[in-house]
Design a protein around this motif. Structure first.
Motif: not given
Length: 247
Positions: A60-68, A96-107, A41-48
């Motif tokens: 790997i697999a994952g999710t990025g969250v960004d305000v832009s 800050a408010a994002f809730v992932p679907e499940g626990p991740v290996d790396v945040a 999970l990458d919080l503030g992931s920018g351009k990914g």
């Protein structure tokens, strides 16, 4: 919810929105020993770029969250370009408010600890997303040398010396908060220069193309002053990513 437009203009076509270069980003992925199938999970992931290149290189697999919205769209395009869109997704929203679907290996939160009001709060946000034994990555500035005056402090985008720790103080803070530091990869002056100077060229090209824009005056003042601010701070301000595992 979105970033102000001047942030998007400044970053231009940059893919990594911090003082790392592609080599350092790759080194970090290798150093933390990512394994195929790990989730991130990458919080503030920018351009990914972190998620996309690590999905390509490490499986790997994952999710990025960004305000832009602009950065999130660029991240989705990058995932498609690298052929990893089936393993990574990018969400526009409040990290800050994002809730992932499940626990991740790396945040991870690289250079956006403002989401938690600083390092302690951000570590708390990251910790709640982790599986037992998981790892967090925090990107944060630190003082390489004690700044000699308030002008240097302001050039480092700080309001006071106390806004940042020195490197030893930052490592001490991690321990005091109950985390083991298990890896770190630090930016160097060249990677700082490449990031900072790319902004100057982006600003100049944009100003040449948009002389009548409402932001032109503000961005002209930034371009006029920012090179000097950068050379004032480059001896004093460091930046790195720190890999932590809770005790």
């Amino acid at each position: 919810m979105d970033l102000p437009r001047h942030h998007v203009i400044r970053e231009g076509d940059l893919r990594i929105l911090n003082p790392y270069d592609p080599g350092k980003l790759a080194t970090l992925g290798q150093a933390i020993r990512l394994r195929p199938g790990d989730t991130l999970l990458d919080l503030g992931s920018g351009k990914g770029e972190l998620l996309c290149t690590w999905a390509r290189d490490h499986g790997i697999a994952g999710t990025g969250v960004d305000v832009s919205t602009a950065f999130t769209a660029a991240a989705r395009d990058r995932a498609a370009e690298l052929g990893v869109a089936d393993r990574v997704r990018f969400v526009h929203g409040d990290a800050a408010a994002f809730v992932p679907e499940g626990p991740v290996d790396v945040a991870a939160c690289l250079g956006a600890t403002w989401i938690g009001g600083g390092v302690p709060g951000t570590l708390g946000i990251l910790a709640r997303a982790l599986r037992p034994g998981g790892m967090v990555l925090v990107g944060e500035p630190y003082w390489r040398l004690d700044p000699p005056d308030e002008e240097t402090v302001r050039a480092c985008h700080a309001s006071a010396r106390e806004d940042f720790h020195d490197l030893a103080g930052l490592v001490t803070l991690f321990g005091d908060l109950g985390w083991d530091l298990v890896e770190m990869v630090l930016a160097d002056q060249d990677s700082w220069d490449r990031y900072a100077a790319a902004h100057w060229l982006n600003l100049r090209r944009w100003l040449d193309a948009n002389p009548g824009d409402e932001l032109a005056g503000e961005l002209r003042r930034e371009l006029t002053g920012e090179p000097l601010r950068h050379v004032r701070r480059r001896e004093y301000l460091g930046w790195g990513v720190f890999a932590l595992i809770p005790r």
